[in-house]
Structures are given as structure tokens and as C-alpha cells.
Design a protein around this motif. Structure first.
Motif, PDB file in Angstrom:
ATOM      1  N   LEU A 141      19.188 -70.424  51.311  1.00  0.00           N
ATOM      2  CA  LEU A 141      20.297 -69.469  51.346  1.00  0.00           C
ATOM      3  C   LEU A 141      20.249 -68.483  52.518  1.00  0.00           C
ATOM      4  CD1 LEU A 141      20.392 -68.643  47.537  1.00  0.00           C
ATOM      5  CD2 LEU A 141      22.056 -70.001  48.801  1.00  0.00           C
ATOM      6  N   VAL A 142      19.119 -68.369  53.179  1.00  0.00           N
ATOM      7  CA  VAL A 142      18.997 -67.403  54.287  1.00  0.00           C
ATOM      8  C   VAL A 142      20.038 -67.618  55.393  1.00  0.00           C
ATOM      9  CG1 VAL A 142      17.499 -66.617  56.175  1.00  0.00           C
ATOM     10  CG2 VAL A 142      16.577 -66.824  53.869  1.00  0.00           C
ATOM     11  N   PRO A 143      20.380 -68.864  55.769  1.00  0.00           N
ATOM     12  CA  PRO A 143      21.390 -69.055  56.827  1.00  0.00           C
ATOM     13  C   PRO A 143      22.831 -68.787  56.391  1.00  0.00           C
ATOM     14  CG  PRO A 143      19.928 -70.969  56.615  1.00  0.00           C
ATOM     15  CD  PRO A 143      19.745 -70.139  55.399  1.00  0.00           C
ATOM     16  N   SER A 144      23.047 -68.392  55.141  1.00  0.00           N
ATOM     17  CA  SER A 144      24.400 -68.198  54.611  1.00  0.00           C
ATOM     18  C   SER A 144      25.233 -67.241  55.466  1.00  0.00           C
ATOM     19  CB  SER A 144      24.332 -67.655  53.183  1.00  0.00           C
ATOM     20  OG  SER A 144      25.626 -67.323  52.706  1.00  0.00           O
ATOM     21  N   LYS A 145      26.530 -67.560  55.589  1.00  0.00           N
ATOM     22  CA  LYS A 145      27.457 -66.694  56.315  1.00  0.00           C
ATOM     23  C   LYS A 145      27.944 -65.545  55.428  1.00  0.00           C
ATOM     24  CE  LYS A 145      29.051 -70.303  59.467  1.00  0.00           C
ATOM     25  NZ  LYS A 145      30.204 -71.113  59.948  1.00  0.00           N
ATOM     26  N   ASN A 146      27.715 -65.681  54.132  1.00  0.00           N
ATOM     27  CA  ASN A 146      28.018 -64.590  53.211  1.00  0.00           C
ATOM     28  C   ASN A 146      26.936 -63.527  53.396  1.00  0.00           C
ATOM     29  OD1 ASN A 146      27.833 -62.922  50.792  1.00  0.00           O
ATOM     30  ND2 ASN A 146      29.204 -64.364  49.794  1.00  0.00           N
ATOM     31  N   GLN A 147      27.316 -62.368  53.924  1.00  0.00           N
ATOM     32  CA  GLN A 147      26.326 -61.363  54.324  1.00  0.00           C
ATOM     33  C   GLN A 147      25.480 -60.875  53.161  1.00  0.00           C
ATOM     34  OE1 GLN A 147      25.944 -60.902  57.587  1.00  0.00           O
ATOM     35  NE2 GLN A 147      24.095 -59.795  57.080  1.00  0.00           N
ATOM     36  N   THR A 148      26.093 -60.737  51.995  1.00  0.00           N
ATOM     37  CA  THR A 148      25.331 -60.279  50.829  1.00  0.00           C
ATOM     38  C   THR A 148      24.300 -61.320  50.422  1.00  0.00           C
ATOM     39  OG1 THR A 148      27.213 -58.986  50.033  1.00  0.00           O
ATOM     40  CG2 THR A 148      25.509 -59.528  48.427  1.00  0.00           C
ATOM     41  N   VAL A 149      24.726 -62.573  50.358  1.00  0.00           N
ATOM     42  CA  VAL A 149      23.815 -63.666  49.993  1.00  0.00           C
ATOM     43  C   VAL A 149      22.680 -63.758  51.008  1.00  0.00           C
ATOM     44  CG1 VAL A 149      23.588 -66.169  49.722  1.00  0.00           C
ATOM     45  CG2 VAL A 149      25.569 -64.992  48.759  1.00  0.00           C
ATOM     46  N   HIS A 150      23.039 -63.698  52.287  1.00  0.00           N
ATOM     47  CA  HIS A 150      22.036 -63.769  53.352  1.00  0.00           C
ATOM     48  C   HIS A 150      20.999 -62.656  53.208  1.00  0.00           C
ATOM     49  CE1 HIS A 150      20.160 -63.728  57.300  1.00  0.00           C
ATOM     50  NE2 HIS A 150      20.579 -62.486  57.463  1.00  0.00           N
ATOM     51  N   THR A 151      21.463 -61.442  52.984  1.00  0.00           N
ATOM     52  CA  THR A 151      20.567 -60.283  52.889  1.00  0.00           C
ATOM     53  C   THR A 151      19.624 -60.399  51.689  1.00  0.00           C
ATOM     54  OG1 THR A 151      22.189 -58.836  53.957  1.00  0.00           O
ATOM     55  CG2 THR A 151      20.481 -57.774  52.642  1.00  0.00           C
TER      56      THR A 151
END
Length: 222
Positions: free
Chosen positions: A127-137
Motif C-alpha cells: 500500500l505504500v505506493p498508493s496515490k491515495n495520500q491518506t492510505v500512503h501515509t
């Protein structure tokens, strides 16, 4: 008077230009009825396809969230393996969707809370590469916490340092600094740990993170 004459002349010229443009379109349509009709049909089809696509996206979104809530119900009722299986299936059916990403975060958190740190790290890493900023963080911070729990302190510190460099204004910056500082301390890098703790005491003095950092600094400097 000169100004009024010039303005009137300009207005008339603009009207003539508009009339000429509209007349030209009408003439073109008369001469190219078949071509214009084809263009209208193509535009109509494009509108229909666009509408169908939007409806499809809406249905996919609704279905993916429905599956997410079903997985939650299974997990809350103690059916962990069935819930995890549904989350994995959700991730395959709707890859990259918000529902699938939040479902995977939930899976990672449950694994972490059950002290299955290696499995949790595998989930967060996806999930780290996610474009969803909340998910990424959340995934980045949770991955570092998992590495720390696995006693891979140096990797945890490096991951948090990368996060801080990449997101210097993130709302999660205090947590990232604290995780990095604690990982550096556990790795035996006293100077780096003190620097991070010092930053927290200065930048976030009135917060939980600043208070913890102050206590940690006092312990390290004994």
C-alpha cells in the motif's frame, strides 16, 4: 464623439462577424448533411458510452464498498480467516480502489495487533505506493512500526527518513520523526536519535510527541 463613433463601428463589425460565422455553419450543414448527421450520431454515441461508463464506475464503487463492509462484519464476528479471504478477493476484483486499499489497511492492522508483524509488513508494503495520500501515509508509518517490531531498526529509520524528505509538510510528520528517533535509538545511533528528539521538542513542544521526545532525550543524556 470620436469615441462613440469608434465604439459603434466596432460593435457593428462584431455583429457582422457573428452573423457571418453562423451563416457559414448553416451553409456547411446544408452542403454536408450526411457528414453532419454522422458527426451528430458519433457525438450521441459518445455521450451514451460516457454515461454507461459513469454508471459502471458508480456500480463498481458501490459493490467494492459493499464487499468491504461484508469483510468488516466477518472480522467483527470473529471470523478472521473468512474476513481476510474476502479482503484478498476484494483486492483482486477491485485493484487500486479506495475500498480495497482501506480493507487491506484493516487487514494489516489486525495482523499487527495480533503481533504477526512480518505478515503485517507485507500488507503495508503493497500500500505504500498508493496515490491515495491518506492510505500512503498510514501504510508508510505502519510499515516502519512493523519493521521496528521485527527489530529491523535501521530499515525502519531509513523508511521514516525517506517519508520525511518526501513529505515535509505532512500532518503525520511528528509521528514519523518519533518513529525514526526511536528506531535510531534502538539501532544504537545515539547522535541521530538525539537530533530527531531535539527537533520534536522544539517544533512540537506542546504535543504528545514533544513530551515523549523530551523524556527520551533526558534518558539518553544520563
Amino acid at each position: 464623439m470620436k469615441y462613440m463613433t469608434k465604439q459603434n463601428t466596432s460593435s457593428v463589425a462584431e455583429k457582422d462577424l457573428i452573423v457571418s460565422f453562423v451563416t457559414g455553419i448553416i451553409d456547411f450543414c446544408k452542403k454536408n448533411k450526411k457528414g453532419v448527421l454522422t458527426a451528430v450520431i458519433i457525438l450521441a454515441l459518445a455521450a451514451i458510452v460516457g454515461g454507461c461508463y459513469s454508471a459502471h464506475i458508480k456500480k463498481v464503487t458501490q459493490n467494492s464498498w459493499a464487499d468491504y463492509y461484508s469483510a468488516q462484519v466477518l472480522l467483527l464476528s470473529g471470523q478472521e480467516q473468512q474476513g481476510f479471504a474476502m479482503i484478498d478477493e476484494l483486492a483482486k476484483k477491485y485493484p487500486g480502489s479506495n475500498a480495497s486499499q482501506y480493507a487491506l489497511l484493516l487487514k494489516g492492522d489486525i495482523l499487527y495487533n495480533n503481533e504477526n508483524y512480518a505478515q503485517a509488513a507485507d500488507v503495508y508494503e503493497v500500500l505504500v505506493p498508493s496515490k491515495n495520500q491518506t492510505v500512503h501515509t498510514v501504510a508508510a508509518l505502519s510499515l516502519a512500526a512493523s519493521r521496528q517490531a521485527l527489530k529491523d531498526y535501521q530499515t525502519a529509520a531509513e523508511e521514516m527518513n525517506r517519508f520525511i524528505q518526501k513529505h515535509p509538510t505532512s500532518f503525520a510528520l511528528p509521528q514519523a520523526y518519533l518513529t525514526m528517533a526511536m528506531s535510531q535509538e534502538l539501532a544504537g545511533n545515539k547522535t541521530e536519535a538525539l537530533n530527531a528528539y531535539k527537533y520534536l521538542t522544539e517544533a512540537y513542544a506542546q504535543t504528545y510527541f514533544g513530551a515523549v521526545a523530551k523524556q527520551k532525550m533526558a534518558e539518553l543524556q544520563k
